[in-house]
Design a protein around this motif. Structure first.
Motif, PDB file in Angstrom:
ATOM      1  N   GLN A  43      28.912  31.604   6.823  1.00 51.98           N
ATOM      2  CA  GLN A  43      29.282  32.292   8.059  1.00 51.98           C
ATOM      3  C   GLN A  43      28.186  32.135   9.103  1.00 51.98           C
ATOM      4  OE1 GLN A  43      30.233  36.383   7.301  1.00 51.98           O
ATOM      5  NE2 GLN A  43      32.213  35.895   6.401  1.00 51.98           N
ATOM      6  N   SER A  44      26.940  32.254   8.671  1.00 52.78           N
ATOM      7  CA  SER A  44      25.820  32.079   9.603  1.00 52.78           C
ATOM      8  C   SER A  44      25.772  30.649  10.129  1.00 52.78           C
ATOM      9  CB  SER A  44      24.501  32.416   8.914  1.00 52.78           C
ATOM     10  OG  SER A  44      24.490  33.753   8.500  1.00 52.78           O
ATOM     11  N   LEU A  45      26.023  29.696   9.266  1.00 58.39           N
ATOM     12  CA  LEU A  45      26.023  28.293   9.672  1.00 58.39           C
ATOM     13  C   LEU A  45      27.145  28.019  10.675  1.00 58.39           C
ATOM     14  CD1 LEU A  45      24.356  25.781   8.903  1.00 58.39           C
ATOM     15  CD2 LEU A  45      26.137  25.225   7.254  1.00 58.39           C
ATOM     16  N   GLU A  46      28.346  28.542  10.393  1.00 64.18           N
ATOM     17  CA  GLU A  46      29.462  28.385  11.327  1.00 64.18           C
ATOM     18  C   GLU A  46      29.147  29.023  12.676  1.00 64.18           C
ATOM     19  OE1 GLU A  46      32.587  30.305   9.223  1.00 64.18           O
ATOM     20  OE2 GLU A  46      33.115  28.515   8.074  1.00 64.18           O
ATOM     21  N   ASP A  47      28.584  30.240  12.636  1.00 59.92           N
ATOM     22  CA  ASP A  47      28.229  30.924  13.874  1.00 59.92           C
ATOM     23  C   ASP A  47      27.181  30.150  14.662  1.00 59.92           C
ATOM     24  OD1 ASP A  47      29.979  33.030  13.780  1.00 59.92           O
ATOM     25  OD2 ASP A  47      28.571  34.389  12.793  1.00 59.92           O
ATOM     26  N   PHE A  48      26.194  29.608  13.971  1.00 55.64           N
ATOM     27  CA  PHE A  48      25.146  28.846  14.644  1.00 55.64           C
ATOM     28  C   PHE A  48      25.747  27.665  15.401  1.00 55.64           C
ATOM     29  CE2 PHE A  48      22.252  25.207  14.578  1.00 55.64           C
ATOM     30  CZ  PHE A  48      21.234  25.702  15.381  1.00 55.64           C
ATOM     31  N   PHE A  49      26.574  26.887  14.727  1.00 50.08           N
ATOM     32  CA  PHE A  49      27.165  25.722  15.379  1.00 50.08           C
ATOM     33  C   PHE A  49      28.144  26.119  16.480  1.00 50.08           C
ATOM     34  CE2 PHE A  49      25.960  23.471  11.378  1.00 50.08           C
ATOM     35  CZ  PHE A  49      25.055  22.612  11.977  1.00 50.08           C
ATOM     36  N   PHE A  50      28.931  27.173  16.244  1.00 55.89           N
ATOM     37  CA  PHE A  50      29.887  27.596  17.265  1.00 55.89           C
ATOM     38  C   PHE A  50      29.175  28.073  18.519  1.00 55.89           C
ATOM     39  CE2 PHE A  50      32.387  30.677  19.563  1.00 55.89           C
ATOM     40  CZ  PHE A  50      33.549  29.971  19.781  1.00 55.89           C
ATOM     41  N   TRP A  51      28.195  28.955  18.375  1.00 51.51           N
ATOM     42  CA  TRP A  51      27.545  29.517  19.552  1.00 51.51           C
ATOM     43  C   TRP A  51      26.632  28.512  20.238  1.00 51.51           C
ATOM     44  CZ3 TRP A  51      30.007  32.994  21.846  1.00 51.51           C
ATOM     45  CH2 TRP A  51      30.750  33.941  21.134  1.00 51.51           C
ATOM     46  N   THR A  52      26.142  27.533  19.493  1.00 52.17           N
ATOM     47  CA  THR A  52      25.408  26.448  20.149  1.00 52.17           C
ATOM     48  C   THR A  52      26.353  25.649  21.042  1.00 52.17           C
ATOM     49  OG1 THR A  52      23.841  26.293  18.314  1.00 52.17           O
ATOM     50  CG2 THR A  52      24.006  24.388  19.772  1.00 52.17           C
ATOM     51  N   ALA A  53      27.519  25.316  20.497  1.00 53.83           N
ATOM     52  CA  ALA A  53      28.525  24.605  21.293  1.00 53.83           C
ATOM     53  C   ALA A  53      29.017  25.477  22.446  1.00 53.83           C
ATOM     54  CB  ALA A  53      29.691  24.176  20.406  1.00 53.83           C
ATOM     55  N   ALA A  54      29.141  26.778  22.207  1.00 51.13           N
ATOM     56  CA  ALA A  54      29.594  27.686  23.265  1.00 51.13           C
ATOM     57  C   ALA A  54      28.565  27.758  24.394  1.00 51.13           C
ATOM     58  CB  ALA A  54      29.846  29.078  22.696  1.00 51.13           C
ATOM     59  N   GLY A  55      27.300  27.759  24.036  1.00 49.55           N
ATOM     60  CA  GLY A  55      26.255  27.762  25.063  1.00 49.55           C
ATOM     61  C   GLY A  55      26.286  26.504  25.901  1.00 49.55           C
ATOM     62  N   ILE A  56      26.484  25.364  25.237  1.00 54.04           N
ATOM     63  CA  ILE A  56      26.598  24.100  25.972  1.00 54.04           C
ATOM     64  C   ILE A  56      27.838  24.119  26.865  1.00 54.04           C
ATOM     65  CG2 ILE A  56      26.988  21.616  25.688  1.00 54.04           C
ATOM     66  CD1 ILE A  56      25.258  21.867  23.102  1.00 54.04           C
ATOM     67  N   PHE A  57      28.932  24.662  26.356  1.00 55.30           N
ATOM     68  CA  PHE A  57      30.162  24.775  27.134  1.00 55.30           C
ATOM     69  C   PHE A  57      29.949  25.661  28.370  1.00 55.30           C
ATOM     70  CE2 PHE A  57      34.097  27.219  27.914  1.00 55.30           C
ATOM     71  CZ  PHE A  57      34.929  26.193  28.314  1.00 55.30           C
ATOM     72  N   CYS A  58      29.325  26.827  28.171  1.00 60.38           N
ATOM     73  CA  CYS A  58      29.079  27.742  29.298  1.00 60.38           C
ATOM     74  C   CYS A  58      28.170  27.099  30.342  1.00 60.38           C
ATOM     75  CB  CYS A  58      28.446  29.040  28.798  1.00 60.38           C
ATOM     76  SG  CYS A  58      29.542  30.048  27.824  1.00 60.38           S
TER      77      CYS A  58
END
Length: 142
Positions: A43-58
């Protein structure tokens, strides 16, 4: 209304929609976690990759949508869009999608088990028939 103001209004609504899309994507991850349970590490790994991509998206939304200048109101609109989606639609989306995927996965597992059972019976029948034929040939030659 001037063209600059019109652009700022459209950019605000685009940022708002981007926040909704971002949290909708995160809801898909939450549904996946409910259907297929994960341990804390994954879950932590998924969150890390998701929020990294979300930051790049934002950053991309804010940077490209306003000619390279990052504006505070666009980030506020992203956060407000996420908050609005989370408070209104998100619980329904998660509940409905979890129900659909759990039901579909149960039916899929049932159908796979049924198909595997038929295949297993066919294989064991072929093996048994071959063994019986070999025994008959040995008995007939003696």
């Amino acid at each position: 209304m001037s063209e600059v103001i019109r652009h700022e209004i459209w950019f605000f609504f685009f940022s708002l929609l981007s926040g909704v899309i971002l949290l909708c994507a995160y809801d898909q991850l939450r549904v996946l976690r409910r259907v297929i349970p994960h341990n804390g590490f994954f879950q932590s790994l998924e969150d890390f990759f998701f929020w990294t991509a979300a930051g790049i998206f934002c950053f991309g939304v804010s940077f490209r949508g306003n000619s390279g200048s990052i504006r505070g109101f666009s980030l506020a609109a992203l956060v407000f869009g996420m908050w609005f989606y989370h408070r209104t639609v998100s619980p329904w989306v998660i509940t409905c999608e979890t129900f659909v995927f759990r039901t579909a996965s149960k039916k899929t597992v049932f159908l796979c088990r049924k198909a595997l059972k038929k295949a297993w019976n066919w294989v064991t029948m072929r093996i048994t028939c071959k063994n019986v034929g070999v025994k008959r040939k040995k008995q007939g030659s003696e």
